[in-house]
Design an enzyme around this catalytic site. Structure first.
Site, mmCIF file in Angstrom:
data_model
loop_
_atom_site.group_PDB
_atom_site.id
_atom_site.type_symbol
_atom_site.label_atom_id
_atom_site.label_comp_id
_atom_site.label_asym_id
_atom_site.label_seq_id
_atom_site.Cartn_x
_atom_site.Cartn_y
_atom_site.Cartn_z
ATOM 1 C CG HIS A 69 -34.828 40.097 -72.482
ATOM 2 N ND1 HIS A 69 -33.913 40.908 -71.840
ATOM 3 C CD2 HIS A 69 -35.565 40.897 -73.262
ATOM 4 C CE1 HIS A 69 -34.107 42.151 -72.214
ATOM 5 N NE2 HIS A 69 -35.107 42.180 -73.074
ATOM 6 N N GLY A 99 -11.004 49.532 -57.394
ATOM 7 C CA GLY A 99 -11.026 49.872 -58.807
ATOM 8 C C GLY A 99 -11.346 48.741 -59.767
ATOM 9 C CB THR A 122 -21.618 36.347 -59.318
ATOM 10 O OG1 THR A 122 -20.880 35.385 -58.558
ATOM 11 C CG2 THR A 122 -20.817 36.776 -60.543
ATOM 12 C CE LYS A 123 -22.480 31.794 -56.213
ATOM 13 N NZ LYS A 123 -21.835 30.527 -55.966
ATOM 14 N NE ARG A 137 -13.964 30.316 -56.089
ATOM 15 C CZ ARG A 137 -13.896 30.470 -57.415
ATOM 16 N NH1 ARG A 137 -13.218 31.461 -57.926
ATOM 17 N NH2 ARG A 137 -14.512 29.636 -58.219
#
Length: 151
Positions: A69, A99, A122-123, A137
């Site tokens: 922001h 780690g 991130t998910k 992944r």
């Protein structure tokens, strides 16, 4: 508030460091039998929830907010008023975060999962998943790893 010097007292014991953090109630929740070897504490520690038997290895970083922001809100008098984002990081039971991994806000790591070293999460991570990479992944299943490692 917790000082870095207090955490450095436990250089050789992630178990003692975790118990110290749990007793001081640094995080929103921290279960029993945890291992916290990293000396890095999230900016907003109450945004981190951990279950039982969670392992946090050296160099793991929790990013519980972003600062994006600021590129639109140049100063406090800005008329843009772009929202500051932050969120919880939830780690269920029996999770190992290896780690130098990075965990971003609004991520839920389900039970019995492994985050491989150097991963950027991130998910959300499903139960029994092994994740790796940037972005992380799914690369395996902890039940299969258990069968391989069991004598």
């Amino acid at each position: 508030m917790l000082r870095l010097i207090e955490l450095s007292m436990f250089k050789s014991s992630g178990l003692k460091k975790a118990e110290f953090l749990r007793k001081k109630q640094i995080f929103e929740t921290m279960g029993k039998n945890c291992y916290y070897y990293s000396i890095i504490i999230p900016s907003i520690p109450k945004n981190l929830k951990m279950g039982n038997n969670v392992t946090i290895c050296t160099g793991v970083k929790f990013f519980d907010h972003d600062i994006i922001h600021r590129i639109w809100n140049e100063d406090d008098n800005s008329s843009n008023n772009i929202k500051y984002y932050s969120g919880k990081i939830v780690i269920d039971n029996n999770v190992c975060i290896c780690g130098n991994s990075i965990i971003l806000y609004n991520v839920y790591i389900h039970s019995n999962s492994i985050i491989a070293a150097g991963s950027v999460l991130t998910k959300d991570v499903p139960e029994y998943a092994i994740v790796a990479g940037n972005p992380a992944r799914i690369i395996g299943d902890t039940r299969e790893l258990y069968k391989k490692r069991k004598y």
